[in-house]
Enzyme design. Sequence first.
Site, PDB file in Angstrom:
ATOM      1  N   ASP A  96      26.724   9.443  60.588  1.00  0.00           N
ATOM      2  CA  ASP A  96      27.671   8.389  60.198  1.00  0.00           C
ATOM      3  C   ASP A  96      27.155   7.584  59.015  1.00  0.00           C
ATOM      4  O   ASP A  96      27.943   7.000  58.270  1.00  0.00           O
ATOM      5  CB  ASP A  96      27.958   7.483  61.392  1.00  0.00           C
TER       6      ASP A  96
ATOM      7  N   ASN B 180      23.802   8.385  63.941  1.00  0.00           N
ATOM      8  CA  ASN B 180      24.809   9.331  64.448  1.00  0.00           C
ATOM      9  C   ASN B 180      25.126   8.930  65.882  1.00  0.00           C
ATOM     10  O   ASN B 180      24.565   7.965  66.414  1.00  0.00           O
ATOM     11  CB  ASN B 180      24.295  10.773  64.347  1.00  0.00           C
ATOM     12  N   LYS B 181      26.016   9.661  66.507  1.00  0.00           N
ATOM     13  CA  LYS B 181      26.471   9.321  67.858  1.00  0.00           C
ATOM     14  C   LYS B 181      25.320   9.035  68.807  1.00  0.00           C
ATOM     15  O   LYS B 181      24.320   9.747  68.785  1.00  0.00           O
ATOM     16  CB  LYS B 181      27.340  10.475  68.370  1.00  0.00           C
TER      17      LYS B 181
HETATM   18  O1  MRU Z   1      32.593   7.646  67.400  1.00  0.00           O
HETATM   19  P1  MRU Z   1      32.902   8.908  66.658  1.00  0.00           P
HETATM   20  O2  MRU Z   1      33.528   9.950  67.520  1.00  0.00           O
HETATM   21  O3  MRU Z   1      33.679   8.650  65.394  1.00  0.00           O
HETATM   22  O4  MRU Z   1      31.461   9.455  66.230  1.00  0.00           O
HETATM   23  C1  MRU Z   1      31.386  10.614  65.458  1.00  0.00           C
HETATM   24  C2  MRU Z   1      29.998  11.040  65.171  1.00  0.00           C
HETATM   25  O5  MRU Z   1      29.032  10.401  65.534  1.00  0.00           O
HETATM   26  C3  MRU Z   1      29.839  12.255  64.302  1.00  0.00           C
HETATM   27  O6  MRU Z   1      28.691  12.972  64.640  1.00  0.00           O
HETATM   28  C4  MRU Z   1      29.726  11.782  62.840  1.00  0.00           C
HETATM   29  O7  MRU Z   1      30.780  10.933  62.513  1.00  0.00           O
HETATM   30  C5  MRU Z   1      29.713  12.927  61.909  1.00  0.00           C
HETATM   31  S1  MRU Z   1      31.276  13.697  61.827  1.00  0.00           S
HETATM   32  C6  MRU Z   1      31.259  14.891  60.643  1.00  0.00           C
END
Ligand code: MRU
Length: 349
Positions: free
Chosen positions: A243, A253-254
């Site tokens: 992110d 990231n997540k």
């Molecule tokens: O909360 P989200 O579902 O938007 O989180 C998404 C992620 O963490 C993805 O791994 C990240 O955005 C990369 S998407 C190509």
Amino acid sequence: MFRAMMPPSTIAWSASGIRVLDQTRLPVEEVYLDLVTVDEVAEAIRALRVRGAPLIGVAAAMGLAAAALRAGGQGGGGAVGLESVRQDCATLRATRPTAVNLGWALDRMLARAERAVASGEALPPALRAEAQAIWDEDRAMCDRIGEAGLALVPDGATILTHCNAGALATSGKGTALAPVYAAVERGRRVSVIADETRPLLQGSRLTAWELGRAGVPCTVIADSMAASRLSRGGITAVLVGADRIAANGDTANKIGTYGLALAARAHGVPLYVAAPRSTFDPSTPHGSLIPIEQRAPEEMTRLGGTVTAPAGALVWNPAFDVTPVALITGFITDAGLFAPDRLMEWLRP
Ligand code: MRU
């Protein structure tokens, strides 16, 4: 035999605004929403109907342009002021703080609006052209990430991933899953292990859905099973999205990515972060300065309408964590594969 690749269409222009796939309804229903106003687009981003760092940037840009076109009349030549574009940008920017792609896309839109006003050009068509360019570039960046990561996904590979960094998170074939799709397109046999991704289950609901639709074998595991699975061997690589990537390579990231990276390192499995240029943030020196979105406690205390924690339980619910660059083997980008210490050569203007 794999079926032909058919990435789901996550976003498009509609007659009065933009049309998006409502990801909160997957995997049960494939429902498309027509979003007309900037407030509707903002709500869809906040509620994760539209999600994934690259896709929320594209959606914000297209939503902003569509709103300007509507306000400007059919031909787009009506009066739309810079001030209202600025307000709309602020509304969209405030939806989710961590993914830098959102601010990156809105900065581009605002800069385009300012140039249009300075040169006497009508704002709505200028904004529409910029949003279209952001959308087109996103798809192209996904393709280039797929090619850059192809060597990491040999025939017979088993890839472990977290959350959803596939087609559903972008307007193209994804980031972390792009090398998987590129390998499968070349006839390589690839299978994926998808972390379920608590609390909102992007791994089991979304990654397993899009891979299943593309005919790529996918095994869902609970997040707590990843370390055990890595310890048993046979995982070619861990591929995750991002992110926001700070200037030193620390990567948000997540939530759960950091733990996965620790487990991968402990078991000698390489972990690569796949991301387009729009996810890199050279203005943030290191990961501890990345703003982390905190989400509602109910995401932790309820699951599909079932209460999963006692009333009054205290909850900590960060949507993202930061993986220190020391745990990252390399970055798969639209400009190629980079070792962490070579990243700045690319990012420096
Ligand atoms: O909360 P989200 O579902 O938007 O989180 C998404 C992620 O963490 C993805 O791994 C990240 O955005 C990369 S998407 C190509």
